[in-house]
Design a protein around this motif. Structure first.
Motif: not given
Length: 234
Positions: A27, A80, A82
């Motif tokens: 990240d 972030r 995913k």
């Protein structure tokens, strides 16, 4: 597991003059906006798109096979997502950190507020309008950093100012030299820049030099200013 073929490191011949290694990145503080995005046949296809655009980083959605590349990056809180795997070029060493630097001029002739040392001090935050490098108003202002020794350069990262006036960073030639006299352009940023933007310029390969210069090349009244520059070696 689908991306196992590039999980550690992958190599792409981006063009006849550029060759780089991409790997999975952690990240970061760089939030992508205004990306190009499209369906791709594979991760390799996505990497090829990023490579052709001379991108330092790109993103791949493994489930939907979508690619994001050619983005503008803003320096923000840690990003972030995913759904997207972040790939980038390895940051081996910031060769510009605390290195000597000179410029065509310093704003107000006051290095305590706008000196070249702020460009390589490792700090991205600053007091509004000060504690960043800023030149005087010129036709073609420049700043030059002297590296420890001749090094092979991978890419350069510039942190644009975060408070306002990011558009001042435009038409910037990224130039290298062995002797500090004769320079050759190895990258270019058209811009104009965005306030808070993180600008990454992938250099032509191979690029070897000891002196790196940023110089505005267009316009009749320009002020070169930014918060930090990082020079990454191969």
């Amino acid at each position: 597991m689908i991306h196992l073929d590039v999980f550690l490191i992958m190599h792409f011949c981006i063009s006849s003059t550029v060759s780089q290694w991409y790997g999975v990145m952690p990240d970061s503080h760089f939030t992508p906006i205004r990306c190009k995005e499209q369906y791709v046949s594979s991760l390799l296809h996505c990497a090829a798109l990023g490579g052709e655009s001379k991108d330092v980083r790109f993103f791949f959605n493994i489930e939907n096979k979508y690619c994001r590349w050619n983005c503008i990056f803003l320096y923000t809180l840690i990003t972030r997502d995913k759904d997207w795997i972040h790939y980038g070029i390895d940051e081996k060493k910031n060769a510009a950190l605390l290195r000597p630097s000179i410029a065509s001029s310093v704003y107000g002739n006051n290095p305590s507020l706008w000196g070249t040392g702020y460009a390589t001090d490792g700090l991205h935050s600053f007091i509004k309008d000060t504690d960043i490098f800023a030149s005087e108003w010129e036709i073609a202002p420049w700043i030059m950093i002297t590296l420890d020794e001749p090094l092979q350069i991978s890419f350069v990262r510039v942190y644009n100012r975060e408070d306002s006036l990011g558009e001042r960073f435009h038409d910037v030639a990224f130039e290298m030299s062995m002797d500090g006299v004769s320079f050759e352009q190895r990258g270019f940023f058209k811009g104009p820049g965005v306030t808070g933007q993180v600008i990454e310029i992938l250099f032509d390969n191979p690029t070897i030099g000891k002196f790196m210069r940023l110089r505005i090349t267009q316009g009749s009244e320009n002020l070169l200013n930014f918060a930090e520059i990082e020079v990454y070696t191969k």
